[in-house]
Design an enzyme around this catalytic site. Structure first.
Site, PDB file in Angstrom:
ATOM      1  N   CYS A 154       0.888  -1.163   0.000  1.00  0.00           N
ATOM      2  CA  CYS A 154       0.000   0.000   0.000  1.00  0.00           C
ATOM      3  C   CYS A 154       0.920   1.205   0.000  1.00  0.00           C
ATOM      4  O   CYS A 154       1.478   1.556   1.045  1.00  0.00           O
ATOM      5  CB  CYS A 154      -0.906   0.012   1.228  1.00  0.00           C
ATOM      6  SG  CYS A 154      -1.841   1.552   1.383  1.00  0.00           S
ATOM      7  N   CYS A 160      -0.502   4.332   2.260  1.00  0.00           N
ATOM      8  CA  CYS A 160      -0.542   4.278   3.728  1.00  0.00           C
ATOM      9  C   CYS A 160      -0.163   2.886   4.171  1.00  0.00           C
ATOM     10  O   CYS A 160       0.986   2.484   4.001  1.00  0.00           O
ATOM     11  CB  CYS A 160      -1.905   4.716   4.264  1.00  0.00           C
ATOM     12  SG  CYS A 160      -3.313   3.938   3.431  1.00  0.00           S
ATOM     13  N   SER A 161      -1.091   2.124   4.735  1.00  0.00           N
ATOM     14  CA  SER A 161      -0.751   0.779   5.187  1.00  0.00           C
ATOM     15  C   SER A 161      -1.959  -0.144   5.104  1.00  0.00           C
ATOM     16  O   SER A 161      -2.156  -0.988   5.963  1.00  0.00           O
ATOM     17  CB  SER A 161      -0.195   0.810   6.604  1.00  0.00           C
ATOM     18  OG  SER A 161      -1.140   1.425   7.465  1.00  0.00           O
ATOM     19  N   CYS A 162      -2.789   0.005   4.065  1.00  0.00           N
ATOM     20  CA  CYS A 162      -3.955  -0.861   3.879  1.00  0.00           C
ATOM     21  C   CYS A 162      -3.496  -2.315   3.865  1.00  0.00           C
ATOM     22  O   CYS A 162      -2.534  -2.663   3.179  1.00  0.00           O
ATOM     23  CB  CYS A 162      -4.673  -0.536   2.574  1.00  0.00           C
ATOM     24  SG  CYS A 162      -5.384   1.110   2.585  1.00  0.00           S
TER      25      CYS A 162
END
Lengths: 94, 194
Positions: free
Chosen positions: B99, B102-104
């Site tokens: 991702c 962000c950090s999906c």
């Protein structure tokens, strides 16, 4: 917008809203202005660009778009590619 | 904002919970239920899904067609979670999930993302030099295997269905599940039989 069929060649809009003021966008910088191919329609989701500011968020079609690595990077490797989720309003037929 | 950041976290959480209850947005029981669900999700759930897909072709087909409904039928709660997509590795194509924005992460099936998944280095290199990146895990793809990087930029969450390792014919689902690691379902590693 008319639906983009799988296999349609598209270009990602070369737009930089972050240069104009506060915004929230889900289109990574490295695909803007680049050409890819629609793989499939993933569904329709409330537009995150509005959701992030608590504005009414109309649903927009979300597509999986495939880009050859060589279309993105000068040292990309032929045969390798990337799949990116992109909303319809960022895509124009190429 | 800095005053908020300096506030004791527990006090802040208590105030937030109080407001959620006072405004009728979420009862303490609902918050507790959601916390428990989040804590229960772990790579072991993902490994169970992978092992079932390796041993049950009909399940595998359903999983690839509709990840959300198929894992829900296995008893993994997906209510309120983003839709789950499953990416099938083959001899010709290896998937790597990142991702960049962000950090999906598919938390419903894999739990909390590993620390490196959220690092700027991983996010930048996954899209620019995926082969060099996974080589740092010791992963070198066979000649003839292409790599496809999947950038989770929006509403889906993606997990990789790795290739079943050679030498595991006749293994039970539980034995197969024990082979599958978190990184195998992100695509930085591939499962191997001992």
């Amino acid at each position: 917008m008319t639906e983009l069929a799988p296999g349609t060649r598209v270009r990602v809009r070369d737009d930089w809203p972050e240069a104009r003021g506060p915004c929230h966008i889900r289109t990574p910088h490295y695909v803007r202005g680049r050409q890819g191919v629609v793989v499939r329609r993933l569904g329709a989701f409330p537009n995150p660009e509005d959701l992030a500011f608590a504005r009414p968020a109309p649903r927009r079609a979300l597509y999986h778009v495939r880009f050859d690595e060589t279309a993105l990077w000068p040292d990309g490797r032929a045969g390798d590619d990337l799949l990116v989720e992109l909303f319809e309003h960022w895509l124009v037929p190429a | 904002m800095s005053a908020l950041l300096d506030t004791d976290g527990e006090a802040l959480l208590g105030a937030l919970r109080g407001l959620l209850a006072a405004k009728g947005l979420a009862t303490p029981a609902e918050v507790a239920e959601r916390l428990a669900l989040t804590e229960r999700a772990s790579p072991a759930q993902g490994a169970r899904i992978v092992a079932k897909a390796w041993t049950d072709p009909e399940f595998r087909a359903r999983l690839l067609a509709d990840g959300t409904a198929t894992v829900e039928a296995l008893g993994i709660p997906m209510r309120g979670a983003p839709p789950l997509g499953v990416l099938e590795n083959t001899a010709a194509l290896h998937h790597l999930v990142v991702c960049t924005l962000c950090s999906c992460y598919p938390r419903a099936v894999l739990g909390y993302p590993p620390f490196w998944f959220k690092s700027a280095g991983y996010r930048a290199r996954a899209v620019r030099d995926p082969r060099g990146l996974i080589a740092e895990w010791g992963t070198v793809l066979p000649a003839g295997t292409a790599i496809r990087v999947v950038d989770s930029t929006a509403d889906y969450r993606w997990m990789v269905l790795p290739l079943r390792p050679a030498g595991t014919d006749g293994w039970t689902e539980a034995a197969l599940a024990a082979l599958v690691r978190e990184g195998d379902m992100v695509g930085v590693t591939v499962p191997v039989a001992p």
